[in-house]
Design a protein around this motif. Sequence first.
Motif, PDB file in Angstrom:
ATOM      1  N   SER A  26       0.831  -1.200   0.000  1.00 62.05           N
ATOM      2  CA  SER A  26       0.000   0.000   0.000  1.00 62.05           C
ATOM      3  C   SER A  26       0.868   1.254   0.000  1.00 62.05           C
ATOM      4  CB  SER A  26      -0.925  -0.006   1.219  1.00 62.05           C
ATOM      5  OG  SER A  26      -0.161  -0.020   2.398  1.00 62.05           O
ATOM      6  N   ARG A  27       2.099   1.102  -0.459  1.00 64.85           N
ATOM      7  CA  ARG A  27       3.021   2.239  -0.454  1.00 64.85           C
ATOM      8  C   ARG A  27       2.622   3.265  -1.502  1.00 64.85           C
ATOM      9  NH1 ARG A  27       8.842  -0.091  -1.091  1.00 64.85           N
ATOM     10  NH2 ARG A  27       7.833  -0.824  -2.966  1.00 64.85           N
ATOM     11  N   SER A  28       2.625   4.494  -1.114  1.00 66.98           N
ATOM     12  CA  SER A  28       2.301   5.571  -2.046  1.00 66.98           C
ATOM     13  C   SER A  28       3.472   5.865  -2.987  1.00 66.98           C
ATOM     14  CB  SER A  28       1.897   6.829  -1.279  1.00 66.98           C
ATOM     15  OG  SER A  28       2.966   7.265  -0.466  1.00 66.98           O
ATOM     16  N   THR A  29       4.597   5.188  -2.818  1.00 67.13           N
ATOM     17  CA  THR A  29       5.746   5.430  -3.706  1.00 67.13           C
ATOM     18  C   THR A  29       5.456   4.978  -5.133  1.00 67.13           C
ATOM     19  OG1 THR A  29       6.722   3.317  -3.059  1.00 67.13           O
ATOM     20  CG2 THR A  29       7.468   5.261  -1.875  1.00 67.13           C
ATOM     21  N   PHE A  30       4.396   4.191  -5.346  1.00 72.15           N
ATOM     22  CA  PHE A  30       4.033   3.760  -6.690  1.00 72.15           C
ATOM     23  C   PHE A  30       3.204   4.800  -7.431  1.00 72.15           C
ATOM     24  CE2 PHE A  30       4.469  -0.534  -4.638  1.00 72.15           C
ATOM     25  CZ  PHE A  30       5.624  -0.884  -5.319  1.00 72.15           C
ATOM     26  N   ASP A  31       2.699   5.801  -6.736  1.00 76.51           N
ATOM     27  CA  ASP A  31       1.850   6.825  -7.354  1.00 76.51           C
ATOM     28  C   ASP A  31       2.595   7.552  -8.465  1.00 76.51           C
ATOM     29  OD1 ASP A  31      -0.207   6.232  -5.651  1.00 76.51           O
ATOM     30  OD2 ASP A  31       0.066   7.999  -4.371  1.00 76.51           O
ATOM     31  N   GLY A  32       1.979   7.611  -9.643  1.00 81.26           N
ATOM     32  CA  GLY A  32       2.507   8.398 -10.743  1.00 81.26           C
ATOM     33  C   GLY A  32       3.667   7.775 -11.510  1.00 81.26           C
ATOM     34  N   LEU A  50      -1.972  -4.024 -10.362  1.00 81.97           N
ATOM     35  CA  LEU A  50      -2.127  -2.937  -9.406  1.00 81.97           C
ATOM     36  C   LEU A  50      -3.597  -2.605  -9.175  1.00 81.97           C
ATOM     37  CD1 LEU A  50       0.556  -0.535 -10.917  1.00 81.97           C
ATOM     38  CD2 LEU A  50       0.840  -2.066  -8.970  1.00 81.97           C
ATOM     39  N   ASP A  52      -5.465   0.541  -8.376  1.00 82.77           N
ATOM     40  CA  ASP A  52      -5.276   1.992  -8.336  1.00 82.77           C
ATOM     41  C   ASP A  52      -6.609   2.690  -8.043  1.00 82.77           C
ATOM     42  OD1 ASP A  52      -6.571   1.575 -10.732  1.00 82.77           O
ATOM     43  OD2 ASP A  52      -5.080   2.583 -11.969  1.00 82.77           O
ATOM     44  N   THR A  53      -6.643   3.980  -8.240  1.00 87.69           N
ATOM     45  CA  THR A  53      -7.855   4.742  -7.975  1.00 87.69           C
ATOM     46  C   THR A  53      -9.031   4.236  -8.803  1.00 87.69           C
ATOM     47  OG1 THR A  53      -6.546   6.683  -7.407  1.00 87.69           O
ATOM     48  CG2 THR A  53      -8.857   7.064  -7.959  1.00 87.69           C
TER      49      THR A  53
END
Length: 120
Positions: A26-32, A50, A52-53
């Motif tokens: 659930s790490r936000s480091t994958f965002d973007g 994944l 995602d949103t």
Amino acid sequence: MPPNIASPSPSPRPPAAPTRSPACSSRSTFDGLTPADLGDLVDGQTYVFLADTTTMTDPEHPLLAVDTSDEDARGDGDPVFRIAPIAMAEVEVNFFLSNVDFEDYASSVDDDGVFRGFDR
């Protein structure tokens, strides 16, 4: 037991199949991240799934499949597609067995970009 009748022998057990468990994060480091960026983080995996949103907000909850292999191996195909949860097992098993390539699934999505299975 009557004489001269052999008792049934236990049937041999088949060898255990290799198992793979999905790794959850659930790490936000994958965002973007782009597929190439993601490939650098997944340590040799050729694909990842994944949530995602879109997965969380779409009523069908389609997962995002990302081809993280290098560009030479990937070719010209689209490195991402979405998978309906009902088709997830089919995709994962065929990837694991190398029966179907990422590109085969990516080119078989419905008009909305979601793969729902070959037999629909």
